[in-house]
Design a protein around this motif. Structure first.
Motif, PDB file in Angstrom:
ATOM      1  N   GLU A  32       0.823  -1.203   0.000  1.00 53.58           N
ATOM      2  CA  GLU A  32       0.000   0.000   0.000  1.00 53.58           C
ATOM      3  C   GLU A  32       0.863   1.261   0.000  1.00 53.58           C
ATOM      4  O   GLU A  32       0.542   2.253  -0.648  1.00 53.58           O
ATOM      5  N   CYS A  33       1.943   1.232   0.776  1.00 45.72           N
ATOM      6  CA  CYS A  33       2.799   2.397   0.911  1.00 45.72           C
ATOM      7  C   CYS A  33       4.136   1.960   1.499  1.00 45.72           C
ATOM      8  O   CYS A  33       4.318   0.806   1.862  1.00 45.72           O
ATOM      9  N   PHE A  34       5.035   2.915   1.575  1.00 44.38           N
ATOM     10  CA  PHE A  34       6.296   2.662   2.265  1.00 44.38           C
ATOM     11  C   PHE A  34       6.632   3.882   3.095  1.00 44.38           C
ATOM     12  O   PHE A  34       6.212   4.996   2.808  1.00 44.38           O
ATOM     13  N   LEU A  35       7.383   3.658   4.147  1.00 45.63           N
ATOM     14  CA  LEU A  35       7.826   4.739   5.016  1.00 45.63           C
ATOM     15  C   LEU A  35       9.157   5.243   4.491  1.00 45.63           C
ATOM     16  O   LEU A  35      10.044   4.450   4.191  1.00 45.63           O
ATOM     17  N   TYR A  36       9.281   6.561   4.356  1.00 48.91           N
ATOM     18  CA  TYR A  36      10.492   7.146   3.809  1.00 48.91           C
ATOM     19  C   TYR A  36      10.947   8.305   4.680  1.00 48.91           C
ATOM     20  O   TYR A  36      10.135   9.117   5.118  1.00 48.91           O
ATOM     21  N   LYS A  37      12.250   8.360   4.948  1.00 50.47           N
ATOM     22  CA  LYS A  37      12.816   9.463   5.709  1.00 50.47           C
ATOM     23  C   LYS A  37      14.175   9.813   5.136  1.00 50.47           C
ATOM     24  O   LYS A  37      15.051   8.963   5.058  1.00 50.47           O
ATOM     25  N   LYS A  38      14.326  11.056   4.718  1.00 51.45           N
ATOM     26  CA  LYS A  38      15.642  11.528   4.277  1.00 51.45           C
ATOM     27  C   LYS A  38      16.557  11.639   5.488  1.00 51.45           C
ATOM     28  O   LYS A  38      16.088  11.711   6.625  1.00 51.45           O
ATOM     29  N   SER A  39      17.850  11.707   5.251  1.00 54.36           N
ATOM     30  CA  SER A  39      18.787  11.848   6.362  1.00 54.36           C
ATOM     31  C   SER A  39      18.610  13.204   7.036  1.00 54.36           C
ATOM     32  O   SER A  39      18.107  14.149   6.438  1.00 54.36           O
ATOM     33  N   VAL A  46       7.705  10.210   6.200  1.00 50.14           N
ATOM     34  CA  VAL A  46       6.420  10.238   5.510  1.00 50.14           C
ATOM     35  C   VAL A  46       6.061   8.830   5.041  1.00 50.14           C
ATOM     36  O   VAL A  46       6.933   7.984   4.854  1.00 50.14           O
ATOM     37  N   TYR A  47       4.762   8.582   4.905  1.00 47.33           N
ATOM     38  CA  TYR A  47       4.287   7.423   4.154  1.00 47.33           C
ATOM     39  C   TYR A  47       4.125   7.887   2.720  1.00 47.33           C
ATOM     40  O   TYR A  47       3.530   8.935   2.468  1.00 47.33           O
ATOM     41  N   VAL A  48       4.608   7.114   1.767  1.00 48.59           N
ATOM     42  CA  VAL A  48       4.415   7.389   0.346  1.00 48.59           C
ATOM     43  C   VAL A  48       3.508   6.275  -0.173  1.00 48.59           C
ATOM     44  O   VAL A  48       3.879   5.097  -0.125  1.00 48.59           O
ATOM     45  N   TYR A  49       2.326   6.635  -0.627  1.00 50.29           N
ATOM     46  CA  TYR A  49       1.344   5.643  -1.077  1.00 50.29           C
ATOM     47  C   TYR A  49       1.616   5.208  -2.510  1.00 50.29           C
ATOM     48  O   TYR A  49       1.833   6.034  -3.389  1.00 50.29           O
ATOM     49  N   THR A  50       1.619   3.893  -2.734  1.00 54.25           N
ATOM     50  CA  THR A  50       1.874   3.340  -4.053  1.00 54.25           C
ATOM     51  C   THR A  50       0.640   2.665  -4.635  1.00 54.25           C
ATOM     52  O   THR A  50       0.715   2.017  -5.674  1.00 54.25           O
ATOM     53  N   LYS A  51      -0.491   2.833  -3.961  1.00 54.33           N
ATOM     54  CA  LYS A  51      -1.790   2.403  -4.487  1.00 54.33           C
ATOM     55  C   LYS A  51      -2.869   3.170  -3.735  1.00 54.33           C
ATOM     56  O   LYS A  51      -2.602   3.774  -2.699  1.00 54.33           O
TER      57      LYS A  51
END
Length: 88
Positions: A32-39, A46-51
């Motif tokens: 559904e999504c993945f958790l992403y964090k820049k350094s 953030v959660y980035v939704y892929t559906k």
């Protein structure tokens, strides 16, 4: 409580395409999504939704907050051995 296996990936070479690659993998594996964090300490995750999920559409981003390690009072968390990881 829900348990699931997760993968932690690190952008060791600070590649520009890292987030796009994660998005492609998330779609490929029907996530559904993945958790992403820049350094950076103060950079929020953030959660980035892929559906499309509930009120979120593919490509939407949901702000999660700053990384916190060891917060034992959090309702939602990831656990690695005895430590908890949360975003607030």
């Amino acid at each position: 409580m829900a348990r699931e296996n997760s993968f932690l990936t690190v952008n060791l070479n600070d590649e520009e395409s890292f987030r796009d690659n994660l998005s492609e993998l998330s779609e490929f594996y029907d996530q559904e999504c993945f958790l992403y964090k820049k350094s950076g300490y103060d950079t929020p995750a953030v959660y980035v939704y892929t559906k499309d999920v509930d009120e979120y559409q593919k490509g939407d981003v949901k702000l999660l907050g700053r990384l916190r390690i060891g917060n034992m009072d959090a309702d939602a968390y990831s656990q690695i051995k005895a430590g908890r990881i949360t975003f607030e």
